[in-house]
Design an enzyme around this catalytic site. Structure first.
Site, PDB file in Angstrom:
ATOM      1  N   LEU A   1       0.845  -1.203   0.000  1.00 44.28           N
ATOM      2  CA  LEU A   1       0.000   0.000   0.000  1.00 44.28           C
ATOM      3  C   LEU A   1       0.873   1.244   0.000  1.00 44.28           C
ATOM      4  O   LEU A   1       0.478   2.312  -0.431  1.00 44.28           O
ATOM      5  CB  LEU A   1      -0.881   0.022   1.252  1.00 44.28           C
ATOM      6  CG  LEU A   1      -2.020  -0.990   1.306  1.00 44.28           C
ATOM      7  CD1 LEU A   1      -2.559  -1.116   2.726  1.00 44.28           C
ATOM      8  CD2 LEU A   1      -3.133  -0.567   0.362  1.00 44.28           C
TER       9      LEU A   1
ATOM     10  N   ASP B   1       5.178   2.698   1.373  1.00 50.71           N
ATOM     11  CA  ASP B   1       6.357   2.411   2.192  1.00 50.71           C
ATOM     12  C   ASP B   1       6.935   3.712   2.721  1.00 50.71           C
ATOM     13  O   ASP B   1       6.643   4.794   2.233  1.00 50.71           O
ATOM     14  CB  ASP B   1       7.413   1.606   1.427  1.00 50.71           C
ATOM     15  CG  ASP B   1       7.850   2.314   0.158  1.00 50.71           C
ATOM     16  OD1 ASP B   1       7.562   3.507   0.018  1.00 50.71           O
ATOM     17  OD2 ASP B   1       8.488   1.669  -0.677  1.00 50.71           O
ATOM     18  N   GLY B   2       7.707   3.591   3.756  1.00 48.28           N
ATOM     19  CA  GLY B   2       8.365   4.756   4.332  1.00 48.28           C
ATOM     20  C   GLY B   2       9.845   4.444   4.423  1.00 48.28           C
ATOM     21  O   GLY B   2      10.322   3.455   3.851  1.00 48.28           O
TER      22      GLY B   2
ATOM     23  N   PHE C   1      11.474   3.401   6.908  1.00 52.20           N
ATOM     24  CA  PHE C   1      11.816   2.198   7.643  1.00 52.20           C
ATOM     25  C   PHE C   1      10.656   1.229   7.758  1.00 52.20           C
ATOM     26  O   PHE C   1      10.610   0.396   8.659  1.00 52.20           O
ATOM     27  CB  PHE C   1      12.412   2.548   9.017  1.00 52.20           C
ATOM     28  CG  PHE C   1      11.504   3.356   9.913  1.00 52.20           C
ATOM     29  CD1 PHE C   1      10.930   2.765  11.011  1.00 52.20           C
ATOM     30  CD2 PHE C   1      11.247   4.696   9.668  1.00 52.20           C
ATOM     31  CE1 PHE C   1      10.112   3.492  11.858  1.00 52.20           C
ATOM     32  CE2 PHE C   1      10.435   5.431  10.503  1.00 52.20           C
ATOM     33  CZ  PHE C   1       9.862   4.823  11.613  1.00 52.20           C
ATOM     34  N   SER C   2       9.724   1.327   6.841  1.00 47.42           N
ATOM     35  CA  SER C   2       8.608   0.374   6.908  1.00 47.42           C
ATOM     36  C   SER C   2       7.998   0.124   5.542  1.00 47.42           C
ATOM     37  O   SER C   2       8.210   0.876   4.597  1.00 47.42           O
ATOM     38  CB  SER C   2       7.528   0.917   7.844  1.00 47.42           C
ATOM     39  OG  SER C   2       6.890   2.014   7.233  1.00 47.42           O
TER      40      SER C   2
ATOM     41  N   VAL D   1       4.074  -1.041   4.068  1.00 39.47           N
ATOM     42  CA  VAL D   1       2.689  -1.209   4.499  1.00 39.47           C
ATOM     43  C   VAL D   1       1.947  -2.062   3.476  1.00 39.47           C
ATOM     44  O   VAL D   1       2.002  -1.802   2.277  1.00 39.47           O
ATOM     45  CB  VAL D   1       1.994   0.173   4.663  1.00 39.47           C
ATOM     46  CG1 VAL D   1       0.567  -0.006   5.147  1.00 39.47           C
ATOM     47  CG2 VAL D   1       2.776   1.055   5.632  1.00 39.47           C
TER      48      VAL D   1
ATOM     49  N   LYS E   1       1.626  -2.556   8.940  1.00 39.52           N
ATOM     50  CA  LYS E   1       2.879  -1.802   8.774  1.00 39.52           C
ATOM     51  C   LYS E   1       4.001  -2.660   9.333  1.00 39.52           C
ATOM     52  O   LYS E   1       4.028  -2.970  10.532  1.00 39.52           O
ATOM     53  CB  LYS E   1       2.778  -0.472   9.519  1.00 39.52           C
ATOM     54  CG  LYS E   1       4.023   0.397   9.452  1.00 39.52           C
ATOM     55  CD  LYS E   1       3.702   1.813   9.939  1.00 39.52           C
ATOM     56  CE  LYS E   1       4.952   2.667  10.103  1.00 39.52           C
ATOM     57  NZ  LYS E   1       4.641   4.053  10.456  1.00 39.52           N
TER      58      LYS E   1
ATOM     59  N   ASP F   1       4.709  15.819  12.807  1.00 35.29           N
ATOM     60  CA  ASP F   1       5.056  15.540  11.412  1.00 35.29           C
ATOM     61  C   ASP F   1       3.816  15.649  10.520  1.00 35.29           C
ATOM     62  O   ASP F   1       3.596  14.824   9.638  1.00 35.29           O
ATOM     63  CB  ASP F   1       5.707  14.157  11.295  1.00 35.29           C
ATOM     64  CG  ASP F   1       6.633  14.059  10.083  1.00 35.29           C
ATOM     65  OD1 ASP F   1       6.998  15.105   9.526  1.00 35.29           O
ATOM     66  OD2 ASP F   1       6.981  12.930   9.697  1.00 35.29           O
TER      67      ASP F   1
ATOM     68  N   ASN G   1       1.646  12.341   5.084  1.00 40.24           N
ATOM     69  CA  ASN G   1       1.101  11.600   6.222  1.00 40.24           C
ATOM     70  C   ASN G   1      -0.413  11.704   6.330  1.00 40.24           C
ATOM     71  O   ASN G   1      -0.993  11.362   7.354  1.00 40.24           O
ATOM     72  CB  ASN G   1       1.768  12.074   7.529  1.00 40.24           C
ATOM     73  CG  ASN G   1       3.201  11.582   7.623  1.00 40.24           C
ATOM     74  OD1 ASN G   1       3.565  10.606   6.972  1.00 40.24           O
ATOM     75  ND2 ASN G   1       4.030  12.253   8.407  1.00 40.24           N
TER      76      ASN G   1
HETATM   77  N1  LIG Z   1      -3.282   2.303   7.213  1.00 41.18           N
HETATM   78  C1  LIG Z   1      -2.815   2.470   5.985  1.00 41.18           C
HETATM   79  N2  LIG Z   1      -3.567   2.161   4.912  1.00 41.18           N
HETATM   80  C2  LIG Z   1      -3.083   2.361   3.662  1.00 41.18           C
HETATM   81  N3  LIG Z   1      -1.865   2.858   3.378  1.00 41.18           N
HETATM   82  C3  LIG Z   1      -1.069   3.177   4.400  1.00 41.18           C
HETATM   83  C4  LIG Z   1      -1.491   3.000   5.751  1.00 41.18           C
HETATM   84  N4  LIG Z   1      -0.491   3.399   6.565  1.00 41.18           N
HETATM   85  C5  LIG Z   1       0.490   3.818   5.757  1.00 41.18           C
HETATM   86  N5  LIG Z   1       0.162   3.686   4.455  1.00 41.18           N
HETATM   87  C6  LIG Z   1       0.982   4.021   3.292  1.00 41.18           C
HETATM   88  O1  LIG Z   1       2.329   3.678   3.581  1.00 41.18           O
HETATM   89  C7  LIG Z   1       3.167   4.847   3.539  1.00 41.18           C
HETATM   90  C8  LIG Z   1       4.204   4.744   4.652  1.00 41.18           C
HETATM   91  O2  LIG Z   1       3.548   4.692   5.906  1.00 41.18           O
HETATM   92  P1  LIG Z   1       4.110   5.502   7.152  1.00 41.18           P
HETATM   93  O3  LIG Z   1       4.212   6.947   6.777  1.00 41.18           O
HETATM   94  O4  LIG Z   1       3.305   5.161   8.349  1.00 41.18           O
HETATM   95  O5  LIG Z   1       5.557   4.844   7.254  1.00 41.18           O
HETATM   96  P2  LIG Z   1       6.914   5.431   7.778  1.00 41.18           P
HETATM   97  O6  LIG Z   1       7.962   4.402   7.605  1.00 41.18           O
HETATM   98  O7  LIG Z   1       6.687   5.966   9.143  1.00 41.18           O
HETATM   99  O8  LIG Z   1       7.149   6.601   6.753  1.00 41.18           O
HETATM  100  P3  LIG Z   1       8.093   7.878   6.875  1.00 41.18           P
HETATM  101  O9  LIG Z   1       9.248   7.614   5.998  1.00 41.18           O
HETATM  102  O10 LIG Z   1       7.230   9.017   6.388  1.00 41.18           O
HETATM  103  O11 LIG Z   1       8.454   7.999   8.301  1.00 41.18           O
HETATM  104  C9  LIG Z   1       2.211   6.033   3.693  1.00 41.18           C
HETATM  105  O12 LIG Z   1       2.719   7.187   3.055  1.00 41.18           O
HETATM  106  C10 LIG Z   1       0.957   5.524   3.034  1.00 41.18           C
HETATM  107  O13 LIG Z   1       1.013   5.736   1.623  1.00 41.18           O
END
Ligand SMILES: Nc1ncnc2c1ncn2[C@@H]1O[C@H](COP(=O)(O)OP(=O)(O)OP(=O)(O)O)[C@@H](O)[C@H]1O
Length: 500
Positions: free
Chosen positions: A31, A33-34, A36-37, A39, A54, A166, A171
């Protein structure tokens, strides 16, 4: 919603099924990614409810596990609070109920490679993509209700002592709908009903301000959205404690500044303070020197003037004079979405003030790069035509319909409404925190297989059992478990956000 076949199928091998303890299956595609994750969409195989999973790589967060613990803890607190509100049936007459727009946590556990958060399922894509695709958003139909909705979510967080830190377009994601709200749109609603789907996500940098004695001085966030008082904390960790104390702490009003940045980005398609270099951007932020392109300000257009005044108030470099989220609900730009008794407060004469805005050529009127500190640029967003919101006489009726539809159909609930629901309480609530895990089972990961390995149901059960016995809640045991992991990937976050 994808067809049933899209999910991994059981193979009928009872011994194998017995060995499989993870109650979630995931799809292979992401869905999002970030840094460090990753989704993915997932399904609880017992209830067939759909969620987002996630998967935070332990390697990536090595040395920063406390950040994840803080994120989980906050999401848990928020979800509990939201559940309380839902169960209490508290009446809220605002158009957007803030707690509906904060990402819900339903479950969390740990595997050999990942810390796993199971949250409310949202659509693929985020507000950043929407803005970039459109160039800019329509002021009255989109930017205004979106701003009101996010203000409502931020107000809810602040009321509960949480600072997000943030708030940015990347987000903000969109709740997945089961039933279209097209009826509302067809009847000529005066704003885009998608505003009801906004969800503020990523609590990775969020923190609690438990009492007035708590002091925040970490320089964290995304540079384009940083408030001046956060910017002033840059490099603080390198100062001796006595020097650190001399720097003024900041509070939740940094989210109001960030909301102003986001509203500006929606309206123009570019960022208010971004310049050629980070140093110039910092200077502009510290001075509150934002750019307003000729032609974008139209003093003869009431909506346009109110928008710029709203922005101007958010961009007050003096945090103590910046209106709170609570106060901003009464600002004429968004007031129509909130039910407040005294429309003249708290702005009074302030509402007429206009900043003499910068015409500095340093500012970059170009599309900001995703999630990074401001530089990569490709095109200039076009300005939108203005429209005037006409209050619809049947607005309240329509809103109630929207709310009912949302409560019945949105969020995490199963996308197969005909299916029997196990938990009776779930019938009318979108926000039930089910599935409640049985005591001693999958929570904390001690019985979980690596969830992604369940995509094809063929991973030997021995694979992750041994290493996944750590609870992510108690800091001591969890950090012990992660000792010795590669530290290289933790540095990746620095590119996206400040964390100094
Ligand atoms: N509950 C969800 N349902 C659908 N898509 C999601 C969901 N949570 C996150 N995503 C998708 O995944 C992406 C990354 O999620 P998130 O921002 O929580 O990760 P992160 O690793 O903390 O990212 P960042 O690099 O911004 O810190 C989001 O930009 C969004 O597109």
């Amino acid at each position: 919603m994808s067809s049933e076949e899209a999910w991994p199928q059981r193979r009928g091998n009872l011994d194998f099924e017995e060995a499989i303890r993870c109650k979630y299956v995931t799809k292979n595609n992401q869905l999002g990614d970030g840094c460090f994750s990753v989704v993915k969409e997932c399904m609880n195989i017992h209830t067939r409810d759909l969620f987002a999973m996630k998967l935070i790589s332990k390697k990536t967060v090595q040395g920063k596990l406390w950040l994840i613990q803080r994120e989980v803890s906050l999401l848990k607190d928020m979800s509990t609070r939201i559940r309380e509100l839902e169960l209490s049936g508290a009446q809220n007459h605002d158009t957007f109920e803030g707690h509906h727009h904060v990402l819900q946590l339903f479950d969390y556990f740990e595997t050999a490679q990942h810390i796993v958060l199971v949250t409310q399922l949202c659509d693929h894509g985020d507000l950043y993509e929407n803005i970039i695709e459109a160039g800019s958003l329509h002021l009255a139909r989109q930017a205004r209700p979106y701003t009101a909705c996010l203000l409502s979510a931020i107000h809810f967080l602040h009321e509960n002592g949480v600072v997000h830190r943030d708030v940015k377009a990347e987000n903000v994601i969109f709740r997945r709908r089961v039933t279209e709200l097209s009826e509302f749109a067809r009847r000529g609603s005066d704003y885009d009903p998608t505003a009801h789907d906004l969800v503020l996500a990523d609590f990775g940098l969020a923190t609690k301000l438990n009492s007035s004695e708590d002091e925040l001085r970490e320089c964290v966030g995304t540079i384009s959205y940083l408030a001046p008082e956060v910017m002033k904390c840059q490099g603080i960790s390198r100062l001796p404690p006595a020097e650190q104390k001399k720097i003024a702490p900041y509070d939740q009003s940094i989210d109001v500044w960030a909301l102003g940045v986001l509203a500006y980005f929606m309206m123009t398609g570019y960022m208010p303070f971004d310049c050629d270099t980070d140093a110039e951007t910092r200077k502009c932020i510290l001075e509150g020197d934002y750019y307003v392109e000729d032609g974008l300000r139209d003093e003869h257009d009431a909506d346009n003037s109110l928008f710029w005044n709203f922005i101007h108030l958010c961009f007050n470099v003096n945090a103590s004079e910046r209106p709170s989220a609570h106060d901003l609900r009464k600002h004429p730009f968004v007031r129509a979405f909130f039910e407040d008794s005294d429309p003249s407060e708290p702005f009074g004469n302030r509402i007429r003030l206009q900043k003499s805005v910068s015409s500095s050529s340093l500012h970059k009127l170009q599309t900001p790069s995703r999630s990074v500190s401001s530089t990569s640029i490709s095109h200039l967003g076009s300005s939108e035509s203005r429209a005037t919101i006409k209050r619809n006489a049947s607005r309240d009726e329509e809103l109630n319909k929207i709310r009912e539809t949302l409560k019945k159909t949105l969020s995490m609930a199963s996308l197969r409404p005909a299916q029997p629901v196990r938990n009776a309480n779930k019938d009318n609530s979108t926000f039930m925190l089910a599935p409640v895990p049985p005591t001693g089972s999958l929570m904390n990961g001690c019985l979980s297989l690596t969830p992604e390995s369940k995509s094809n149901f063929n991973t030997p059960p021995s694979l992750s059992r041994t290493a996944s016995s750590n609870n992510i809640s108690p800091p001591a045991s969890a950090s012990t478990a992660l000792t010795g992991m590669d530290s290289s990937s933790s540095r990746k976050r620095a590119g996206a956000r400040f964390d100094m």
